[in-house]
Scaffold this motif. Sequence first.
Motif, PDB file in Angstrom:
ATOM      1  N   GLU A 177       0.833  -1.207   0.000  1.00 40.82           N
ATOM      2  CA  GLU A 177       0.000   0.000   0.000  1.00 40.82           C
ATOM      3  C   GLU A 177       0.870   1.261   0.000  1.00 40.82           C
ATOM      4  O   GLU A 177       0.526   2.255  -0.648  1.00 40.82           O
ATOM      5  N   ALA A 178       1.995   1.212   0.716  1.00 40.53           N
ATOM      6  CA  ALA A 178       2.883   2.386   0.753  1.00 40.53           C
ATOM      7  C   ALA A 178       3.448   2.662  -0.640  1.00 40.53           C
ATOM      8  O   ALA A 178       3.543   3.815  -1.075  1.00 40.53           O
ATOM      9  N   VAL A 179       3.801   1.603  -1.353  1.00 38.41           N
ATOM     10  CA  VAL A 179       4.344   1.771  -2.707  1.00 38.41           C
ATOM     11  C   VAL A 179       3.257   2.312  -3.632  1.00 38.41           C
ATOM     12  O   VAL A 179       3.488   3.258  -4.405  1.00 38.41           O
ATOM     13  N   ARG A 180       2.054   1.734  -3.512  1.00 39.92           N
ATOM     14  CA  ARG A 180       0.960   2.191  -4.387  1.00 39.92           C
ATOM     15  C   ARG A 180       0.643   3.663  -4.124  1.00 39.92           C
ATOM     16  O   ARG A 180       0.506   4.456  -5.056  1.00 39.92           O
ATOM     17  N   VAL A 197      12.982  16.711  -1.898  1.00 41.47           N
ATOM     18  CA  VAL A 197      13.673  15.510  -1.400  1.00 41.47           C
ATOM     19  C   VAL A 197      14.589  15.937  -0.251  1.00 41.47           C
ATOM     20  O   VAL A 197      15.545  16.686  -0.463  1.00 41.47           O
ATOM     21  N   VAL A 198      14.307  15.452   0.944  1.00 39.15           N
ATOM     22  CA  VAL A 198      15.008  15.950   2.134  1.00 39.15           C
ATOM     23  C   VAL A 198      15.751  14.815   2.852  1.00 39.15           C
ATOM     24  O   VAL A 198      15.136  13.811   3.254  1.00 39.15           O
ATOM     25  N   GLY A 199      17.073  14.976   2.978  1.00 40.27           N
ATOM     26  CA  GLY A 199      17.821  14.121   3.900  1.00 40.27           C
ATOM     27  C   GLY A 199      17.892  12.651   3.558  1.00 40.27           C
ATOM     28  O   GLY A 199      17.823  11.811   4.446  1.00 40.27           O
ATOM     29  N   THR A 200      18.060  12.351   2.269  1.00 41.70           N
ATOM     30  CA  THR A 200      18.303  10.947   1.912  1.00 41.70           C
ATOM     31  C   THR A 200      19.539  10.864   1.023  1.00 41.70           C
ATOM     32  O   THR A 200      19.781  11.760   0.205  1.00 41.70           O
ATOM     33  N   SER A 201      20.287   9.770   1.188  1.00 41.01           N
ATOM     34  CA  SER A 201      21.486   9.585   0.358  1.00 41.01           C
ATOM     35  C   SER A 201      21.122   9.123  -1.047  1.00 41.01           C
ATOM     36  O   SER A 201      21.967   9.119  -1.933  1.00 41.01           O
ATOM     37  N   GLY A 202      19.874   8.709  -1.249  1.00 39.03           N
ATOM     38  CA  GLY A 202      19.450   8.272  -2.582  1.00 39.03           C
ATOM     39  C   GLY A 202      20.144   6.999  -3.032  1.00 39.03           C
ATOM     40  O   GLY A 202      20.378   6.789  -4.221  1.00 39.03           O
ATOM     41  N   ILE A 203      20.425   6.131  -2.081  1.00 43.11           N
ATOM     42  CA  ILE A 203      21.155   4.890  -2.389  1.00 43.11           C
ATOM     43  C   ILE A 203      20.222   3.675  -2.395  1.00 43.11           C
ATOM     44  O   ILE A 203      20.438   2.724  -3.139  1.00 43.11           O
ATOM     45  N   VAL A 204      19.205   3.725  -1.559  1.00 43.29           N
ATOM     46  CA  VAL A 204      18.383   2.527  -1.356  1.00 43.29           C
ATOM     47  C   VAL A 204      17.143   2.551  -2.252  1.00 43.29           C
ATOM     48  O   VAL A 204      16.346   3.482  -2.198  1.00 43.29           O
ATOM     49  N   PHE A 205      17.015   1.501  -3.048  1.00 45.16           N
ATOM     50  CA  PHE A 205      15.879   1.375  -3.962  1.00 45.16           C
ATOM     51  C   PHE A 205      14.779   0.546  -3.319  1.00 45.16           C
ATOM     52  O   PHE A 205      15.051  -0.248  -2.441  1.00 45.16           O
ATOM     53  N   PRO A 206      13.522   0.763  -3.720  1.00 45.90           N
ATOM     54  CA  PRO A 206      13.072   1.610  -4.823  1.00 45.90           C
ATOM     55  C   PRO A 206      12.951   3.101  -4.488  1.00 45.90           C
ATOM     56  O   PRO A 206      12.774   3.899  -5.395  1.00 45.90           O
ATOM     57  N   PRO A 211      12.536  10.229  -7.026  1.00 45.99           N
ATOM     58  CA  PRO A 211      12.763  11.578  -7.576  1.00 45.99           C
ATOM     59  C   PRO A 211      12.840  11.581  -9.111  1.00 45.99           C
ATOM     60  O   PRO A 211      12.308  12.493  -9.756  1.00 45.99           O
ATOM     61  N   ALA A 212      13.462  10.550  -9.687  1.00 45.15           N
ATOM     62  CA  ALA A 212      13.545  10.501 -11.158  1.00 45.15           C
ATOM     63  C   ALA A 212      12.154  10.310 -11.765  1.00 45.15           C
ATOM     64  O   ALA A 212      11.850  10.856 -12.838  1.00 45.15           O
ATOM     65  N   MET A 213      11.311   9.545 -11.082  1.00 48.61           N
ATOM     66  CA  MET A 213       9.945   9.365 -11.595  1.00 48.61           C
ATOM     67  C   MET A 213       9.176  10.689 -11.531  1.00 48.61           C
ATOM     68  O   MET A 213       8.396  11.021 -12.428  1.00 48.61           O
ATOM     69  N   ALA A 214       9.406  11.455 -10.449  1.00 51.83           N
ATOM     70  CA  ALA A 214       8.747  12.768 -10.333  1.00 51.83           C
ATOM     71  C   ALA A 214       9.249  13.708 -11.430  1.00 51.83           C
ATOM     72  O   ALA A 214       8.474  14.460 -12.039  1.00 51.83           O
ATOM     73  N   LEU A 215      10.545  13.628 -11.692  1.00 50.61           N
ATOM     74  CA  LEU A 215      11.148  14.443 -12.759  1.00 50.61           C
ATOM     75  C   LEU A 215      10.487  14.118 -14.100  1.00 50.61           C
ATOM     76  O   LEU A 215      10.153  15.014 -14.880  1.00 50.61           O
TER      77      LEU A 215
END
Length: 259
Positions: A177-180, A197-206, A211-215
């Motif tokens: 549900e969180a992903v959806r 986008v606040v305070g994340t290293s952007g390393i852990v997927f998904p 952010p790229a999807m928002a872009l």
Amino acid sequence: MTQTADLPRAVAAAVRDARRILVLTGAGMSAESGVPTFRDAQTGLWEAFDPSQLATPQAWRDDPPFVWAWYAWRIKLVRDVEPNAGHRALADLAALREVTVVTQNVDDLHERAGSEVAAHLHGALTELRCADCHTQYDDAPALPDEPVERLAPETCAACGGDVRPGVVWFGEMLPEEAVRTTEDAIEALAPGDVCLVVGTSGIVFPAAGYPAMALAKGATVIEVNPVETDISDMCHHVVRGTAANVLPELVGAVADDPG
Ligand code: BJW
């Protein structure tokens, strides 16, 4: 891309003009409350602990008391701290704009600051459940006053299994549900909207891919982080500062001139 330690007018204008704002937060959001991040040098949790021994299903299977002792310490730590000015600013922003908060954090500091959190992508420390039969336990667990090396987890009343924290470990699926909810919020973004986008290293997927999807939906992507991250390059604006410094200034700028 603008990159600055100050809040540029363009950032405040983008937030002011947005119809929708999707806020994606990571561990840095809670750092100024006293909750350690994972990967920061010196202070990050992974500096002192080996993730493969603590944040994987295998670690839990190998040694539940070792893993539970670490989580019990973290539950107590979060219980004893308060939301910071950044959390409170995001709660204030929701009174000014349509805001969706999605967090990777397993603490409840956004909620305690007054935000409604649409999705906890990596679960919640205190949403305990049986590791075997998944019975949920809402009662606050008994926690030691001081950190201990090993602590027997509670026993499930239904099946006798070990009760585990409600977090998402490496290799586990995120809550559907969180992903959806997150993907729906991204899908609803349009040009002129903002992804903050606040305070994340952007390393852990998904989560690192959002952010790229928002872009791709045409949103203006703004990063708030004191250091460069894996997603900095794709952001329209990068504000090099901390959550508790930048967010109140940003929300104050929107409140002072709501447009
Ligand atoms: C400040 C600040 C201040 C400091 N103000 N900022 C695609 C490619 C490669 C690998 C994968 C892939 N897809 C999936 C994977 C595997 C894996 C993964 O991503 N591995 C990577 C290491 C590469 N992902 C998963 O396993 C995920 N599951 C999954 O994808 O399921 C499907 C699947 C299953 C099996 C196989 C394949 C697919 C699950 C990930 C679960 C993450 N769990 C953790 C632990 C949670 C429990 C706990 O709390 O103990 O979640 S790991 C940890 O990292 C935690 C965090 O939520 C997460 C992200 O960390 P975050 O928030 O970015 O923190 P830091 O410390 O990294 O960064 C802090 C930032 O703040 C820094 O930039 C600072 O500068 C900044 N900062 N002070 C503002 N004051």
